[in-house]
Enzyme design. Structure first.
Site, PDB file in Angstrom:
ATOM      1  N   LYS A   1      12.755 -22.361 -35.563  1.00 51.71           N
ATOM      2  CA  LYS A   1      12.832 -21.329 -34.516  1.00 51.71           C
ATOM      3  C   LYS A   1      13.574 -21.795 -33.258  1.00 51.71           C
ATOM      4  CE  LYS A   1       8.715 -18.801 -35.958  1.00 51.71           C
ATOM      5  NZ  LYS A   1       7.452 -18.172 -35.555  1.00 51.71           N
TER       6      LYS A   1
ATOM      7  N   ASP B   1       7.550 -12.339 -32.264  1.00 48.50           N
ATOM      8  CA  ASP B   1       6.200 -12.882 -32.475  1.00 48.50           C
ATOM      9  C   ASP B   1       5.186 -12.368 -31.448  1.00 48.50           C
ATOM     10  OD1 ASP B   1       6.679 -14.428 -34.765  1.00 48.50           O
ATOM     11  OD2 ASP B   1       7.412 -16.119 -33.591  1.00 48.50           O
TER      12      ASP B   1
END
Ligand code: ATR
Length: 266
Positions: free
Chosen positions: A66, A102
């Site tokens: 990420k 997220d």
């Protein structure tokens, strides 16, 4: 022509994302495929480049890429910028856009699926790594009364508190010893089957304990239950962050409840 999407990670074999996006695509009638791609640990950028050359339209990015995806992206959404990490990529004529869904996924799960209002609440966030950082801004947008970050290495929690500023405090696990309305476990402790050294005083009968991990009961959730708290795992967050990515790519919002229920049953 069918549009191609994929999730990149290492490991990736157990990812539920292909199943989730296939369900979303069926439900909304979108002509797309979604596969799981194992990128070599030193070959994330190459794997993405190959996928783009092969016509890929977008991707999700999971552990451990990420932060690398954040660097790779040529443009970043404001929420990816603040998260310092990217879990969603869009490939188009303007290049590679990095986004992060997220935090939105966590907030959607808490507020819509679990009916947990965050405004005016006291939130304790456990952990100060990428998973914690990614959800801070979306949590703050809900206007909690307080957001306290507790971490094993307190200096990392303090760095995050300083970064987000106003209304965010940092402390050790042990020092978080007054009741919180919501306690979110964003540490990697559950992966190792470990329990951060939490104070029982952080929990009471109205606390919701939320573990970002899913798929098994964690020491954190069982400890919370013994303190009389309600508990939730991260399966809803997983599906909601996927739905948010699906919306970014396709402009359509899938119904998540049915997908969460079927994963839960399976
Ligand atoms: P992630 O992207 O999953 O957040 P990370 O950036 O490596 O991964 O951060 C892991 C987090 O879990 C950190 O907050 C780490 O604490 P430290 O900052 O003190 O290292 C926390 N963590 C990992 N193992 C833990 C354990 N056994 N008990 C408590 N916290 C743990």
């Amino acid at each position: 022509m069918t549009d191609r999407y994929a999730v990149f990670g290492h490991p990736i074999a157990h990812s539920k994302s292909p199943q989730i996006h296939a369900a979303f695509a069926r439900q909304t009638g979108q002509d797309m495929t979604y596969e799981a791609i194992l990128a070599p640990l030193d070959g994330f950028a190459d794997s993405i480049a190959q996928f783009v050359t092969a016509g890929g339209r977008g991707a999700n990015v999971t552990v451990p890429f990420k932060e690398e995806a954040y660097t790779l992206a040529q443009r970043l959404s404001p929420r990816a910028q603040r998260a310092g990490a990217v879990n969603t990529l869009v490939f188009n004529a303007e290049g590679i856009l990095g986004d992060n869904t997220d935090g939105a996924g966590l907030v959607a799960d808490l507020t819509r699926n679990l009916n947990h209002t965050l405004a005016g609440k006291r939130i304790l966030l456990l952990g100060a790594g990428g998973a914690a950082r990614g959800v801070i801004e979306p949590l703050l947008e809900q206007q909690p009364a307080a957001l306290v970050i507790a971490n094993r290495t307190v200096s990392r929690a303090q760095e995050l508190a300083d970064l987000f500023g106003h209304g965010v405090a940092a402390c050790s696990f042990e020092a978080a010893n007054t009741p919180f309305d919501l306690i979110i476990n964003a540490t990697a402790a559950s992966l190792a089957g470990e329990l951060p050294p939490l104070s029982a005083n952080a929990f009471n009968a109205t606390t919701l304990a939320y573990d970002m991990m899913y798929g098994r009961d964690t020491p954190f959730l069982s400890f919370a239950r013994t303190q009389g708290a309600a508990t939730a795992d991260g399966l809803g967050m997983l599906v909601e962050q996927a739905a948010e990515a699906f919306f970014v790519w396709r402009g359509v919002r899938p119904d998540t409840a049915a997908v969460i229920a079927s994963l839960r049953a399976a």
